[in-house]
Motif scaffolding. Sequence first.
Motif, short mmCIF file in Angstrom:
data_model
loop_
_atom_site.label_atom_id
_atom_site.label_comp_id
_atom_site.label_asym_id
_atom_site.label_seq_id
_atom_site.Cartn_x
_atom_site.Cartn_y
_atom_site.Cartn_z
N ILE A 138 0.74 -1.63 0.08
CA ILE A 138 0.40 0.03 0.17
C ILE A 138 0.98 1.56 -0.20
O ILE A 138 2.15 1.36 0.90
CB ILE A 138 -0.55 -0.08 1.16
CG1 ILE A 138 -1.69 -1.69 1.47
CG2 ILE A 138 -2.31 1.96 1.52
CD1 ILE A 138 -2.20 -2.10 2.77
N PRO A 139 0.98 2.58 -1.03
CA PRO A 139 1.86 3.17 -1.29
C PRO A 139 0.43 4.07 -0.31
O PRO A 139 -0.72 4.78 0.03
CB PRO A 139 1.73 3.90 -2.60
CG PRO A 139 0.40 3.00 -2.98
CD PRO A 139 -0.06 2.43 -2.67
N ILE A 140 1.71 4.74 0.10
CA ILE A 140 1.43 6.17 1.23
C ILE A 140 2.36 7.45 1.26
O ILE A 140 3.30 7.08 0.63
CB ILE A 140 1.17 5.72 2.84
CG1 ILE A 140 2.74 5.66 3.53
CG2 ILE A 140 0.19 4.98 3.34
CD1 ILE A 140 3.11 5.02 4.88
N THR A 141 2.30 8.20 2.04
CA THR A 141 2.46 9.30 2.51
C THR A 141 4.11 9.43 3.97
O THR A 141 3.01 9.41 4.85
CB THR A 141 2.46 10.66 1.42
OG1 THR A 141 2.18 11.03 0.89
CG2 THR A 141 3.54 12.20 2.28
N THR A 142 4.95 9.77 3.88
CA THR A 142 5.35 10.31 5.10
C THR A 142 6.24 11.10 5.41
O THR A 142 6.52 11.63 3.82
CB THR A 142 6.15 9.09 5.79
OG1 THR A 142 7.69 8.82 4.50
CG2 THR A 142 6.30 7.82 5.95
N LEU A 143 6.26 12.07 6.39
CA LEU A 143 6.83 13.08 6.10
C LEU A 143 7.44 13.11 7.78
O LEU A 143 6.90 12.84 8.40
CB LEU A 143 5.54 15.09 6.63
CG LEU A 143 6.08 15.86 6.82
CD1 LEU A 143 5.18 16.63 5.82
CD2 LEU A 143 5.59 16.10 8.22
N CYS A 144 8.58 13.65 7.80
CA CYS A 144 9.65 13.77 9.01
C CYS A 144 9.45 14.44 10.08
O CYS A 144 9.53 16.06 10.14
CB CYS A 144 11.21 13.67 8.29
SG CYS A 144 12.10 13.79 9.37
N PRO A 145 8.54 13.94 10.88
CA PRO A 145 8.85 15.08 11.85
C PRO A 145 10.10 15.30 12.39
O PRO A 145 10.49 16.92 12.93
CB PRO A 145 8.46 14.14 13.93
CG PRO A 145 7.68 12.82 12.59
CD PRO A 145 9.17 12.14 11.71
N CYS A 146 11.28 14.84 13.04
CA CYS A 146 12.65 15.78 12.79
C CYS A 146 12.49 16.79 12.29
O CYS A 146 13.01 18.63 12.56
CB CYS A 146 13.73 14.45 12.64
SG CYS A 146 15.14 15.30 13.03
N SER A 147 12.46 16.68 10.43
CA SER A 147 12.69 17.73 9.92
C SER A 147 11.64 19.12 10.54
O SER A 147 11.84 20.55 10.15
CB SER A 147 12.35 17.14 8.39
OG SER A 147 12.26 18.11 7.08
N LYS A 148 10.48 18.37 10.64
CA LYS A 148 9.56 19.82 10.76
C LYS A 148 9.68 20.60 12.13
O LYS A 148 9.50 21.65 11.80
CB LYS A 148 8.51 19.05 11.28
CG LYS A 148 6.67 19.83 11.62
CD LYS A 148 5.79 19.36 11.47
CE LYS A 148 5.05 20.40 12.09
NZ LYS A 148 3.48 19.77 12.56
N GLU A 149 10.76 19.76 12.98
CA GLU A 149 10.90 20.60 14.29
C GLU A 149 11.61 21.40 13.90
O GLU A 149 11.81 22.08 14.83
CB GLU A 149 11.05 18.84 14.88
CG GLU A 149 12.12 19.58 16.98
CD GLU A 149 10.43 20.01 17.50
OE1 GLU A 149 10.31 21.24 18.55
OE2 GLU A 149 8.97 19.79 16.63
N ILE A 150 13.20 21.18 13.35
CA ILE A 150 14.66 21.58 13.69
C ILE A 150 13.97 23.15 12.28
O ILE A 150 14.94 23.36 11.94
CB ILE A 150 15.56 21.41 12.88
CG1 ILE A 150 15.74 20.57 11.83
CG2 ILE A 150 15.44 19.92 13.83
CD1 ILE A 150 16.70 19.23 11.54
N SER A 151 13.03 22.91 11.52
CA SER A 151 13.31 24.13 10.06
C SER A 151 12.07 25.17 10.42
O SER A 151 11.03 25.33 11.22
CB SER A 151 12.56 23.34 9.18
OG SER A 151 13.46 21.83 8.11
N ASN A 152 12.63 26.27 10.16
CA ASN A 152 11.38 27.44 10.26
C ASN A 152 10.50 27.06 9.52
O ASN A 152 9.29 27.71 10.16
CB ASN A 152 11.99 28.69 10.27
CG ASN A 152 13.41 28.45 10.74
OD1 ASN A 152 13.48 28.71 11.56
ND2 ASN A 152 14.50 29.66 9.96
#
Length: 253
Positions: A138-152
């Motif tokens: 099953i194809p899905i999307t993931t978004l990185c929590p670490c990337s979100k946390e450290i980026s403006n």
Amino acid sequence: MKDVQEQKDYRNVYLNEVGIKKLNFFIDIKKKDGTWETTKAVIGMSVDLDESQKGTHMSRFVDVIQDNNRLDFNNMDNTLKIIRDRLEAKNSYINLKFDYFIQKEAPVSKKISYLDVGVDYKAWLKDDNFISEMTVNIPITTLCPCSKEISNYSAHNQRANVALTIRTDKFIWIEDLVKIAEESSSSPIYAMLKRPDEKYVTEYAFDHPKFVEDVCRDVKLKLDKFKNIKNYEVEVESYESIHNHSAYAKVIY
């Protein structure tokens, strides 16, 4: 004409499986809503062979699937009984690899499109006991929590795949497994999105960041609610957008 397969064999060697593999044929699959879907499948069928019999009747396998290509996975034990009885065996096995199409509604425009998921279905009737094993990709999307946390602003996100393998004596609908994977993801995948849909999906993923570890654990907890599942395996692979490797998680029960 002489039936060579029916001749006696004196080597006294029982064969667990004999049959055919990689038969390309169309099948009709009963969906959860009661409708039927036609798709192409790669099919394997086999039976056991008594030590006294020289060979099995290979053409009978093709006869069986041509006469029984409308498949209700809730009733696959009957198909296996037909294979077993037609081949005069004790045990029977079937393997089907096919694409299954899920009708999806875009979140804003409500446009209908069809998402294909890969299915590898195996079932066997052994000593009159039925069991099945099915893997759904099953194809899905993931978004990185670490990337979100450290980026403006923004965060890296990418397509990922959830491979669910379940072993059960009762069929679990493919639609239900797709729902489990999608609800555990940052966002589902759609075949068609208009601009308002793209905005919604992008922002939804941003609000639901998930590591592959998160997806794997959430899928496991949802699968635990199905009492008919005897064993399962969950594999999540994220095809990372800013790394030259994939991220991976797996759980076995």
